[in-house]
Motif scaffolding. Structure first.
Motif, PDB file in Angstrom:
ATOM      1  N   LEU A 410       0.813  -1.219   0.000  1.00 19.28           N
ATOM      2  CA  LEU A 410       0.000   0.000   0.000  1.00 19.28           C
ATOM      3  C   LEU A 410       0.846   1.269   0.000  1.00 19.28           C
ATOM      4  N   ARG A 411       2.046   1.184   0.543  1.00 20.98           N
ATOM      5  CA  ARG A 411       2.903   2.369   0.597  1.00 20.98           C
ATOM      6  C   ARG A 411       3.294   2.844  -0.801  1.00 20.98           C
ATOM      7  N   GLU A 412       3.109   1.970  -1.802  1.00 22.95           N
ATOM      8  CA  GLU A 412       3.464   2.336  -3.176  1.00 22.95           C
ATOM      9  C   GLU A 412       2.231   2.656  -4.015  1.00 22.95           C
ATOM     10  N   LYS A 413       1.053   2.687  -3.377  1.00 24.35           N
ATOM     11  CA  LYS A 413      -0.201   2.870  -4.116  1.00 24.35           C
ATOM     12  C   LYS A 413      -0.851   4.216  -3.790  1.00 24.35           C
ATOM     13  N   LYS A 414      -1.736   4.621  -4.695  1.00 25.39           N
ATOM     14  CA  LYS A 414      -2.584   5.768  -4.425  1.00 25.39           C
ATOM     15  C   LYS A 414      -3.842   5.242  -3.745  1.00 25.39           C
ATOM     16  N   VAL A 415      -4.050   5.655  -2.510  1.00 28.25           N
ATOM     17  CA  VAL A 415      -5.130   5.119  -1.684  1.00 28.25           C
ATOM     18  C   VAL A 415      -6.173   6.209  -1.422  1.00 28.25           C
ATOM     19  N   ASP A 434      -1.734   8.785   5.944  1.00 25.75           N
ATOM     20  CA  ASP A 434      -0.471   8.713   5.216  1.00 25.75           C
ATOM     21  C   ASP A 434      -0.170   7.264   4.825  1.00 25.75           C
ATOM     22  N   ILE A 435      -1.227   6.493   4.557  1.00 24.73           N
ATOM     23  CA  ILE A 435      -1.044   5.056   4.335  1.00 24.73           C
ATOM     24  C   ILE A 435      -0.495   4.736   2.956  1.00 24.73           C
ATOM     25  N   GLY A 436      -0.767   5.571   1.962  1.00 23.41           N
ATOM     26  CA  GLY A 436      -0.331   5.278   0.594  1.00 23.41           C
ATOM     27  C   GLY A 436       0.806   6.170   0.137  1.00 23.41           C
ATOM     28  N   LYS A 437       1.257   5.910  -1.073  1.00 24.45           N
ATOM     29  CA  LYS A 437       2.231   6.816  -1.688  1.00 24.45           C
ATOM     30  C   LYS A 437       1.625   8.198  -1.758  1.00 24.45           C
ATOM     31  N   SER A 438       0.323   8.225  -2.047  1.00 22.54           N
ATOM     32  CA  SER A 438      -0.494   9.433  -1.874  1.00 22.54           C
ATOM     33  C   SER A 438      -1.830   8.968  -1.314  1.00 22.54           C
ATOM     34  N   THR A 439      -2.420   9.778  -0.465  1.00 18.33           N
ATOM     35  CA  THR A 439      -3.656   9.379   0.203  1.00 18.33           C
ATOM     36  C   THR A 439      -4.678  10.505   0.112  1.00 18.33           C
ATOM     37  N   ASP A 440      -5.803  10.214  -0.542  1.00 18.76           N
ATOM     38  CA  ASP A 440      -6.927  11.148  -0.583  1.00 18.76           C
ATOM     39  C   ASP A 440      -7.964  10.690   0.437  1.00 18.76           C
ATOM     40  N   GLU A 462     -12.257   7.695  -7.842  1.00 18.54           N
ATOM     41  CA  GLU A 462     -12.166   7.349  -9.260  1.00 18.54           C
ATOM     42  C   GLU A 462     -10.748   7.025  -9.718  1.00 18.54           C
ATOM     43  N   PHE A 463      -9.773   7.764  -9.249  1.00 18.15           N
ATOM     44  CA  PHE A 463      -8.400   7.581  -9.733  1.00 18.15           C
ATOM     45  C   PHE A 463      -7.500   6.872  -8.712  1.00 18.15           C
ATOM     46  N   ALA A 464      -8.108   6.286  -7.711  1.00 21.73           N
ATOM     47  CA  ALA A 464      -7.327   5.591  -6.690  1.00 21.73           C
ATOM     48  C   ALA A 464      -6.935   4.191  -7.148  1.00 21.73           C
ATOM     49  N   ASP A 465      -5.802   3.702  -6.645  1.00 19.96           N
ATOM     50  CA  ASP A 465      -5.406   2.321  -6.889  1.00 19.96           C
ATOM     51  C   ASP A 465      -6.126   1.379  -5.925  1.00 19.96           C
ATOM     52  N   VAL A 466      -6.363   1.868  -4.721  1.00 24.62           N
ATOM     53  CA  VAL A 466      -7.012   1.075  -3.678  1.00 24.62           C
ATOM     54  C   VAL A 466      -8.025   1.953  -2.951  1.00 24.62           C
ATOM     55  N   VAL A 467      -9.200   1.393  -2.678  1.00 24.80           N
ATOM     56  CA  VAL A 467     -10.225   2.113  -1.918  1.00 24.80           C
ATOM     57  C   VAL A 467     -10.333   1.487  -0.532  1.00 24.80           C
ATOM     58  N   LEU A 468     -10.239   2.318   0.477  1.00 30.09           N
ATOM     59  CA  LEU A 468     -10.332   1.873   1.869  1.00 30.09           C
ATOM     60  C   LEU A 468     -11.539   2.550   2.512  1.00 30.09           C
ATOM     61  N   ILE A 469     -12.482   1.750   2.985  1.00 35.60           N
ATOM     62  CA  ILE A 469     -13.746   2.282   3.510  1.00 35.60           C
ATOM     63  C   ILE A 469     -13.876   1.908   4.982  1.00 35.60           C
ATOM     64  N   LYS A 492     -12.327  -1.853  -7.873  1.00 36.48           N
ATOM     65  CA  LYS A 492     -10.944  -1.541  -7.511  1.00 36.48           C
ATOM     66  C   LYS A 492     -10.554  -2.410  -6.317  1.00 36.48           C
ATOM     67  N   PRO A 493      -9.283  -2.688  -6.131  1.00 36.34           N
ATOM     68  CA  PRO A 493      -8.876  -3.370  -4.898  1.00 36.34           C
ATOM     69  C   PRO A 493      -9.454  -2.639  -3.692  1.00 36.34           C
ATOM     70  N   SER A 494     -10.109  -3.382  -2.812  1.00 31.53           N
ATOM     71  CA  SER A 494     -10.896  -2.724  -1.776  1.00 31.53           C
ATOM     72  C   SER A 494     -10.657  -3.314  -0.394  1.00 31.53           C
ATOM     73  N   ILE A 495     -10.680  -2.425   0.580  1.00 27.58           N
ATOM     74  CA  ILE A 495     -10.525  -2.802   1.984  1.00 27.58           C
ATOM     75  C   ILE A 495     -11.694  -2.189   2.752  1.00 27.58           C
ATOM     76  N   VAL A 496     -12.362  -2.990   3.560  1.00 27.69           N
ATOM     77  CA  VAL A 496     -13.411  -2.474   4.442  1.00 27.69           C
ATOM     78  C   VAL A 496     -12.944  -2.696   5.879  1.00 27.69           C
ATOM     79  N   LEU A 497     -12.851  -1.607   6.621  1.00 29.01           N
ATOM     80  CA  LEU A 497     -12.515  -1.665   8.042  1.00 29.01           C
ATOM     81  C   LEU A 497     -13.817  -1.584   8.831  1.00 29.01           C
ATOM     82  N   VAL A 498     -14.178  -2.679   9.479  1.00 33.89           N
ATOM     83  CA  VAL A 498     -15.396  -2.719  10.294  1.00 33.89           C
ATOM     84  C   VAL A 498     -14.995  -2.330  11.710  1.00 33.89           C
ATOM     85  N   VAL A 499     -15.326  -1.095  12.080  1.00 29.42           N
ATOM     86  CA  VAL A 499     -14.764  -0.550  13.316  1.00 29.42           C
ATOM     87  C   VAL A 499     -15.717  -0.632  14.509  1.00 29.42           C
ATOM     88  N   ARG A 500     -16.938  -1.122  14.270  1.00 31.42           N
ATOM     89  CA  ARG A 500     -17.838  -1.271  15.415  1.00 31.42           C
ATOM     90  C   ARG A 500     -18.532  -2.635  15.332  1.00 31.42           C
TER      91      ARG A 500
END
Length: 535
Positions: A410-415, A434-440, A462-469, A492-500
């Motif tokens: 992930l450090r090399e991806k736009k997240v 600050d998880i990706g090479k760039s993080t929006d 739209e232009f992300a390499d990985v989507v983190l929700i 897109k490669p996707s991550i879902v963080l279930v926080v509750r």
């Protein structure tokens, strides 16, 4: 000098616990002892003086919105000031000073204190000793700032995954697990010389309604209740100093009365289970109890009559127009007078009041200990406690991988990170921004995103390499489900963080990777970040 003064103050207060103290108390003083109220302000005030020295309340409950509760030194000064007011009363009785410091999503003391993941995260570690260590740490920190009673641990068995009020506050849906972790938590608080309170009797784990808003009903037989809801209370009651009631209607125990107002239910706790400590009402400003009473005054009288010993009048009343209104000093004085009047008129027996007061005095005498050293840095937010919180958080994570291979480096991806705004602060304090090479990052307001916010989130991704929700109880919100689903459909490669609540995990099977933390606290968020960076 400060420490010596505090010890002298405590000794002076305790010297008043003579055998004839109770006999010397007036009716008005005894009624004051059964009331636990909030005060407004981050330092002692005229209102506090009015309640502590005028009404002579037996306890104070802290809330963030009422008392600031940061930094720790402010809390300690407030506690010291309140106890000084109590010391000057004729009885010299110290106050019970309480807070809801469960860990996880319910923790009144946060800024400047150690933040621990909650009960469900603790249970997910599989190590009950961690519950003991966390309780000891929280108890030590509370006592260091003058709080002597914690309204925890929660031992409700969360057997309904759609429970709107308990959820991750519980150790889980298995009664034996809840009892085992609850036992360890009690041990930890006891070691920290902290009064602990089991809650919410007879069990709030299988409801579909929040008792802050209405009266839930639990339709189970007594036999079923004894196997699940009642099991932790029966297992732990003889080791507990206090047990809090729940505002529930449980027909198998009493088909007519809310548990807090039910003599039958509280007699079951006393006679069948054998609990002889202090029964604490949940807040009497909650809608769950007020659906059966015409006023807070009436609720207080009925709760005392039913068998509650300590009546919580703190918190905010949810009015019909959904506005939060707290009780004022005038209201507390009125409730106090109403109870006195009910006793004088014979509606409420003084014998019942005497039973409650004697239990409260016994609790104060046996369990209120002197404050520790003044140097809070040696007790509060220590490296040892922060490391413990991190260990719990990392050990509690559960990872569900479907196409985990798509998530790497992930450090090399736009997240692109998408989350509700209530997580903005904790995400900002973690390393996620600050998880990706760039993080929006895109935050939507509240927990129910609008159509416009859903479209904005998709555009951001739209232009992300990985989507983190970040999913925060999406199961309660169709629009939150729609937002996450629409982002996952972008393929897109996707991550879902279930926080509750873990129920969210079942809603998004198309996600490449799901991580459950059972806790939206900073240690848990950072633990999820650390886990992702290792992939």
């Amino acid at each position: 000098m400060g420490r010596n003064f505090f010890i002298l103050f405590c000794l002076a207060a305790f010297s008043c616990f003579g055998t004839d103290l109770f006999d010397e108390m007036s009716l008005e003083e005894k009624v004051g002892q059964v009331l636990m109220v909030h005060v407004l302000g981050d330092e002692t005030s005229e209102e506090a003086k009015r309640l502590v020295q005028g009404v002579k309340v037996g306890g104070i409950i802290y809330y963030n919105w009422a008392n600031g509760l940061t930094p720790p030194l402010q809390v300690k000064k407030l506690s010291t000031g309140l106890q000084e007011l109590a010391r000057k009363n004729r009885s010299g009785l110290p106050l019970l000073i309480a807070a809801d410091q469960e860990g996880g999503i319910v923790a009144r003391l946060q800024e400047g204190f150690s933040i621990f993941p909650g009960n469900r995260a603790l249970a997910a570690t599989g190590d009950a000793d961690l519950a003991e260590k966390a309780a000891f740490a929280m108890g030590e920190e509370l006592r260091a700032v003058g709080v002597n009673m914690n309204l925890a641990p929660v031992v409700d068995v969360n057997c309904n995954p759609r429970n709107p009020v308990i959820g991750v506050r519980s150790f889980g849906g298995d009664a034996e697990t809840v009892a085992a972790f609850g036992k360890k938590a009690l041990d930890g608080y006891k070691q920290a010389q902290m009064i602990a309170t089991l809650k919410h009797f007879p069990g709030h784990g299988d409801v579909g309604v929040d008792s802050h808003e209405d009266l839930p009903v639990v339709y189970k037989s007594q036999k079923e209740l004894e196997k699940v809801e009642l099991f932790p209370f029966a297992a732990l009651a003889l080791e507990a100093e206090a047990i809090m009631t729940a505002h529930l209607l449980v027909p198998a125990l009493d088909p007519q009365h809310c548990s807090t107002l039910s003599q039958k239910t509280l007699n079951y706790l006393r006679e069948t289970i054998g609990f002889q400590g202090v029964i604490v009402s949940d807040s009497l400003v909650m809608k769950g109890v007020l659906t059966k009473c015409s006023s807070v005054d009436e609720a207080a009288i009925k709760a005392l009559e039913a068998g509650c010993d300590l009546l919580i009048l703190g918190g905010r009343l949810l009015t019909e127009d959904l506005q939060n209104v707290e009780l004022t000093a005038d209201d507390i004085e009125r409730v106090h007078s109403s109870i006195v009047k009910a006793i004088k008129e014979g509606r409420l027996s003084e014998e019942r009041l005497d039973q409650a007061v004697k239990r409260i005095l016994a609790l104060k005498k046996s369990s209120i200990k002197e404050a520790p050293f003044e140097d809070l840095s040696k007790t509060v937010r220590t490296k040892k406690y922060l490391a413990l919180a991190e260990k719990i958080a990392s050990s509690s994570l559960e990872v569900i991988e479907k196409y985990g291979g798509r998530i790497s480096q992930l450090r090399e991806k736009k997240v692109c990170v998408i989350a509700p705004s209530l997580l903005q602060d904790v995400l900002s304090k973690s390393s996620f921004l600050d998880i990706g090479k760039s993080t929006d990052v895109y935050f939507f307001k509240g927990l129910n995103p609008s159509d416009a916010e859903i479209e904005a989130a998709k555009k951001e991704a739209e232009f992300a390499d990985v989507v983190l929700i970040c999913s925060y109880n999406a199961w309660k919100s169709p629009s939150a489900i729609e937002l996450t689903t629409s982002l996952l459909e972008m393929d897109k490669p996707s991550i879902v963080l279930v926080v509750r609540d873990p129920l969210d995990s079942s809603l998004f099977p198309q996600a490449d990777l799901i991580i459950q933390s059972f806790s939206p606290t900073l240690p848990s968020m950072q633990a999820m970040y650390d886990r992702l960076i290792k992939k």
